[in-house]
Structure formats: C-alpha cells, structure tokens
Motif scaffolding. Sequence first.
Motif, PDB file in Angstrom:
ATOM      1  N   LEU A  12      60.083  20.105  53.943  1.00  0.00           N
ATOM      2  CA  LEU A  12      60.238  20.091  52.491  1.00  0.00           C
ATOM      3  C   LEU A  12      59.077  19.376  51.812  1.00  0.00           C
ATOM      4  CD1 LEU A  12      61.862  20.486  49.877  1.00  0.00           C
ATOM      5  CD2 LEU A  12      63.071  18.354  50.423  1.00  0.00           C
ATOM      6  N   GLY A  13      58.704  18.230  52.360  1.00  0.00           N
ATOM      7  CA  GLY A  13      57.625  17.448  51.754  1.00  0.00           C
ATOM      8  C   GLY A  13      56.292  18.167  51.790  1.00  0.00           C
ATOM      9  N   THR A  14      55.987  18.812  52.914  1.00  0.00           N
ATOM     10  CA  THR A  14      54.723  19.541  53.021  1.00  0.00           C
ATOM     11  C   THR A  14      54.736  20.772  52.123  1.00  0.00           C
ATOM     12  OG1 THR A  14      54.614  18.804  55.333  1.00  0.00           O
ATOM     13  CG2 THR A  14      53.012  20.449  54.629  1.00  0.00           C
ATOM     14  N   PHE A  15      55.899  21.391  52.004  1.00  0.00           N
ATOM     15  CA  PHE A  15      56.054  22.512  51.067  1.00  0.00           C
ATOM     16  C   PHE A  15      55.667  22.055  49.659  1.00  0.00           C
ATOM     17  CE2 PHE A  15      58.395  24.924  47.932  1.00  0.00           C
ATOM     18  CZ  PHE A  15      58.283  26.237  48.344  1.00  0.00           C
ATOM     19  N   ALA A  83      57.087  21.388  61.794  1.00  0.00           N
ATOM     20  CA  ALA A  83      57.740  21.354  60.487  1.00  0.00           C
ATOM     21  C   ALA A  83      56.727  21.389  59.352  1.00  0.00           C
ATOM     22  CB  ALA A  83      58.610  20.097  60.382  1.00  0.00           C
ATOM     23  N   GLN A  84      55.645  20.656  59.520  1.00  0.00           N
ATOM     24  CA  GLN A  84      54.615  20.598  58.473  1.00  0.00           C
ATOM     25  C   GLN A  84      53.927  21.941  58.281  1.00  0.00           C
ATOM     26  OE1 GLN A  84      52.448  17.488  60.364  1.00  0.00           O
ATOM     27  NE2 GLN A  84      53.785  15.870  59.606  1.00  0.00           N
ATOM     28  N   ILE A  85      53.599  22.597  59.370  1.00  0.00           N
ATOM     29  CA  ILE A  85      52.918  23.897  59.279  1.00  0.00           C
ATOM     30  C   ILE A  85      53.851  24.951  58.683  1.00  0.00           C
ATOM     31  CG2 ILE A  85      51.887  25.773  60.623  1.00  0.00           C
ATOM     32  CD1 ILE A  85      50.821  23.588  62.549  1.00  0.00           C
ATOM     33  N   ILE A  86      55.116  24.927  59.077  1.00  0.00           N
ATOM     34  CA  ILE A  86      56.085  25.868  58.515  1.00  0.00           C
ATOM     35  C   ILE A  86      56.232  25.648  57.013  1.00  0.00           C
ATOM     36  CG2 ILE A  86      58.534  26.486  58.444  1.00  0.00           C
ATOM     37  CD1 ILE A  86      58.578  25.946  61.497  1.00  0.00           C
TER      38      ILE A  86
END
Length: 239
Positions: A12-15, A83-86
């Motif tokens: 969520l944060g990287t999004f 998670a970050q890449i997704i």
Amino acid sequence: MKLINKMGAECLGTFWLVLGGCGTAIFGHVGFLGVALAFGLTIVAMAYGIGHISGAHLNPAVSLGVFVNGRMTCREMLAYWAAQIIGAIAAAAFLFVVAKAANMEIGTFAANGYGDFFGAADVEAGYQQISCGGAFLVEALLTFVFLMVILGATDAKHENGKFAGLAIGLTLTLIHLISIPLTNTSVNPARSISQAIFSENALAMPQLWLFIVAPFVGAVLAGLCYNCLNGECKCCCKK
C-alpha cells in the motif's frame, strides 16, 4: 506484527509513493520543485500512516540497507521486495490507465534514464544528458545518504524518533531537487521498474539495470558504514 501484515503495508505504501510522486510528474505542471515535494510528502504521509506496521520502507534499497545493518532477516527483506514491486507496478498501471483515459501521450512516463534518454525537448526543459558513469555515481551516492538518514533517524538510540518521518521525507525531497535534472531520480528500484514497464521511451528498459544496481550499492555501503560509525562493526570497531 505478522509478516503478511507488513507486506500489505509495504504494498500500500509503495503504491501511494508511486501514485503521488510519479503521478505528480505525469499529470502536474509543477516543475522540478513540485515533483520533489510530492515524493517527500508521500514518504512523510506513509511514515506516520504505516510506519508502526512495517517501518514504511517503500523501497527495495531501503530494505536491503536495513538488512545489511542487521535490523531484519533475509526472508523479511525478500518479502518486502515482492510487496514493494507489486505495489509500485499497480500504481504505475493505474497511472497508465488514467493517462490513456485522458488521451495523453505516454512518452517517458516519469521513467528514469540518463544520456540520450533525454531528448532535445527535455534538455530545453532543464534535464542534463549525464553519462552512464555519472548517473551511477549520483544514484549510488544519493541512496547512500538517504539510507544513512533513515538508519540514523530510526535508530532506537535516537531521542527524537517521532520526527523520523519528517527528516526522511525532507531528505528525499532534497535528493529529488539534486537529481531530477540528471536521472529523473530513482534511489528506489521498485519505482524505476514500475515506470519503465509502461514507458514508451525506447531506452527505459535497457537502462533500467542502473537504477536497480546503483541504489543497491549505495544501500549496502550505508548499512555497513552506519554500523561502523555507530560502533557496531566487528571488523573496524574492535576494542
């Protein structure tokens, strides 16, 4: 906190980081300063929003630096990377759909690059055609500084840890002010991967390697260096 919860927070944060920062670069007309502030503000928001869940890394290089520093396991780091890449790709896909819906030209799509990646129109807008070696040095050094600030601001010994999010966000803002004209600023492999996938610039994918390797090099050096400065490096801090 369970790892799956941390992964959700990182996704969520990287999004939000990619949506807020790259979205401003793509849709806004705010110049380099505005884009730099957008990236810094997203970090501040997520640091206080999800920092207590996952640490709000939002960046594979940050997770690597934290791992090298000894604050997380390899398993956790790899899960964070996924998670970050997704999250980053999901945000880039959303921006792509919106741009298409607005009948916009995709163009560079806020991707990172160097040298001929920036055409004549970009140079007129203030970009510099820096060499590959120069771009690598910029990305590695700025990631190093970024990680040093993060590791210091979040150190358990720090008495003003509640201001860590602000310090980290302001540092990222300054990093963007320095390097947007040079590389469009990465210091974050997930952000670079996501934008390169959708960019129409023919050099976006061929040059992507630099924006993965250079931040990782800077992160590893920062993780090691911080331990030495903090008196925790066994090889250089022997009694």
